[in-house]
Design an enzyme around this catalytic site. Structure first.
Site, PDB file in Angstrom:
ATOM      1  N   GLU A  91      -5.592  -4.768  10.637  1.00  0.00           N
ATOM      2  CA  GLU A  91      -4.151  -3.778  10.914  1.00  0.00           C
ATOM      3  C   GLU A  91      -4.301  -3.166  12.163  1.00  0.00           C
ATOM      4  OE1 GLU A  91      -2.350  -2.610   7.049  1.00  0.00           O
ATOM      5  OE2 GLU A  91      -4.259  -1.589   7.243  1.00  0.00           O
ATOM      6  N   GLU A 137      -6.222   4.886   8.000  1.00  0.00           N
ATOM      7  CA  GLU A 137      -6.207   6.432   7.866  1.00  0.00           C
ATOM      8  C   GLU A 137      -7.473   7.183   7.110  1.00  0.00           C
ATOM      9  OE1 GLU A 137      -2.684   5.735   5.609  1.00  0.00           O
ATOM     10  OE2 GLU A 137      -1.695   5.125   7.535  1.00  0.00           O
ATOM     11  N   HIS A 154      -9.306   1.556   5.202  1.00  0.00           N
ATOM     12  CA  HIS A 154      -8.098   1.546   5.966  1.00  0.00           C
ATOM     13  C   HIS A 154      -8.051   2.543   7.146  1.00  0.00           C
ATOM     14  CE1 HIS A 154      -3.744   2.549   6.634  1.00  0.00           C
ATOM     15  NE2 HIS A 154      -3.913   1.609   6.012  1.00  0.00           N
ATOM     16  N   LYS A 166       0.171   4.388  -0.342  1.00  0.00           N
ATOM     17  CA  LYS A 166      -0.541   5.549   0.473  1.00  0.00           C
ATOM     18  C   LYS A 166      -0.165   6.674  -0.798  1.00  0.00           C
ATOM     19  CE  LYS A 166      -0.033   3.354   4.838  1.00  0.00           C
ATOM     20  NZ  LYS A 166       0.213   3.467   6.217  1.00  0.00           N
ATOM     21  N   SER A 174       3.531  -2.288  10.126  1.00  0.00           N
ATOM     22  CA  SER A 174       5.081  -2.333  10.523  1.00  0.00           C
ATOM     23  C   SER A 174       5.454  -3.801  10.150  1.00  0.00           C
ATOM     24  CB  SER A 174       5.402  -1.832  11.819  1.00  0.00           C
ATOM     25  OG  SER A 174       5.036  -0.796  12.112  1.00  0.00           O
ATOM     26  N   GLY A 206       2.801   1.964  10.871  1.00  0.00           N
ATOM     27  CA  GLY A 206       3.883   3.180  10.540  1.00  0.00           C
ATOM     28  C   GLY A 206       4.439   3.538  11.786  1.00  0.00           C
ATOM     29  N   ASN A 253       0.916  -1.174   0.116  1.00  0.00           N
ATOM     30  CA  ASN A 253       0.219   0.158  -0.185  1.00  0.00           C
ATOM     31  C   ASN A 253       0.926   1.102   0.198  1.00  0.00           C
ATOM     32  OD1 ASN A 253      -1.586   1.777   0.626  1.00  0.00           O
ATOM     33  ND2 ASN A 253      -2.206   1.399   2.730  1.00  0.00           N
TER      34      ASN A 253
HETATM   35  P1  PGA Z   1       2.891  -0.083   7.759  1.00  0.00           P
HETATM   36  O1  PGA Z   1       1.346   0.428   7.040  1.00  0.00           O
HETATM   37  O2  PGA Z   1       3.439  -1.205   6.995  1.00  0.00           O
HETATM   38  O3  PGA Z   1       3.950   1.513   6.997  1.00  0.00           O
HETATM   39  O4  PGA Z   1       2.985   0.064   9.230  1.00  0.00           O
HETATM   40  C1  PGA Z   1       0.527  -0.530   6.783  1.00  0.00           C
HETATM   41  C2  PGA Z   1      -0.803  -0.126   6.389  1.00  0.00           C
HETATM   42  O5  PGA Z   1      -1.094   1.001   6.754  1.00  0.00           O
HETATM   43  O6  PGA Z   1      -1.403  -0.700   5.423  1.00  0.00           O
END
Ligand code: PGA
Length: 253
Positions: free
Chosen positions: A169, A99, A97, A11, A215, A175, A9
Site C-alpha cells: 500500500e 496509519e 498499516h 478503519k 484508492s 485515501g 478495511n
Molecule cells: P483507501 O485505503 O482504499 O481508502 O485508499 C486503503 C487502505 O488504507 O487499506
C-alpha cells in the site's frame, strides 16, 4: 493458482446500526456474484467484530481485525489478544498499516512482534508495507519495501502449513484518490515475490498472496487484478459503501 483475496478495511468507521444496514445490502448482493476463485474479507472496527460475525454467519464473508497484540493475555492496556479474536471466528489480522506506522508510531520492530505473535497464535497476518511520496521521489521505494518485508517477517520461519498475506500500500495512494498504475504496482509486487523467494523458497513464495491497496475503486480493480503478481486488493474508502464493494467483488478474473 492463488485465490484472489478481496479485502475491505473499514478503519474507524461504522456504528452497529450502520453495520447492520451494510450487511443487509452486501450479503444480498453477494448472492448474485460469481465468487469462484475469490475470497471476500472485511475488517470492521473491534467493537463491531462480534456483531459482524453474527450477521455474516453462513455467508462467504470472512472477517479480519485491524490490529492485534503479540501476547495471548496480560498487562497490555488497550490491546487485543489474537486469542480473543479467534474466539470470535476472526481469521485475518491487518498489521503494520500505514496509519498505524505514521499516526501511532509503530516501528518495523513492533510490527514484526505483532506479525510473529498473531501467526504463532493461529491467525493469518496481513503485513502492510509501502513507501511515502518522498521515498518514491527519492528512488527509495524498493529499499523501504525490502526493509519492511524482511523485518516484518523476521519472526516467521516455517510457512509450509500456514498462510500469510502481504499488502503493498503506497502511502501516497491511501485515501488520496491517486492509485498506483498497474505497472507501478506490479513492479513492487514482483520485487516482494522475489524477497519471499529468498526467504522461503519458490514453492511457498508462489503461494503467498500479495494484495495491492491505495484508492482501489470499482473502476480500477480490473486493471490491477490482471497483473501477474497482484493477488487481490485491500480496500479502504470504497469498501465502506456496500454497493461499491459489491462492484469490486464482481470483478471478472
Ligand atoms: P483507501 O485505503 O482504499 O481508502 O485508499 C486503503 C487502505 O488504507 O487499506
Amino acid at each position: 493458482m492463488r485465490q484472489i483475496l478481496l479485502a475491505g478495511n473499514w478503519k474507524m468507521h461504522k456504528t452497529l446500526a450502520e453495520v447492520k444496514a451494510y450487511f443487509e445490502v452486501f450479503l444480498k448482493g453477494l448472492e448474485k456474484i460469481d465468487l469462484s476463485g475469490k475470497e471476500i474479507m472485511i475488517a470492521p472496527p473491534f467493537t463491531a467484530l462480534a456483531y459482524s460475525r453474527k450477521l455474516t454467519e453462513g455467508s462467504p464473508v470472512k472477517l479480519g481485525a485491524q490490529n492485534a497484540c503479540w501476547e495471548e493475555k496480560g498487562a497490555f492496556t488497550g490491546e487485543i489478544s489474537p486469542m480473543m479474536l479467534k474466539e470470535l471466528g476472526i481469521e485475518y489480522v491487518i498489521l503494520g498499516h500505514s496509519e498505524r506506522r505514521h499516526i501511532f508510531g509503530e516501528t518495523d520492530e513492533l510490527v514484526a512482534k505483532r506479525v510473529e505473535g498473531v501467526f504463532r497464535l493461529g491467525l493469518t497476518p496481513i503485513l502492510c508495507v509501502g513507501e511515502t511520496l518522498a521515498e518514491r521521489q527519492n528512488q527509495k521505494t524498493l529499499e523501504v519495501v525490502k526493509r519492511q518485508v524482511e523485518i516484518g517477517l523476521k519472526g516467521i520461519k516455517e510457512l509450509s502449513q500456514r498462510d500469510l498475506v502481504i499488502a503493498y500500500e503506497p502511502v501516497w495512494a491511501i485515501g488520496t484518490g491517486i492509485t498506483a498504475t498497474p505497472e507501478q504496482a506490479e513492479e513492487v509486487h514482483s520485487f516482494i515475490r522475489d524477497s519471499l523467494l529468498r526467504l522461503y523458497g519458490e514453492e511457498i513464495a508462489n503461494k503467498i498472496r500479495i494484495l495491492y491497496g491505495g484508492s482501489v475503486t470499482p473502476e480500477n480493480i480490473a486493471s490491477l487484478i490482471n497483473q501477474p503478481n497482484i493477488d487481490g486488493v485491500l480496500v479502504g474508502g470504497a469498501s465502506l459503501d456496500p454497493e461499491k464493494f459489491l462492484k469490486i467483488c464482481s470483478v471478472t478474473l
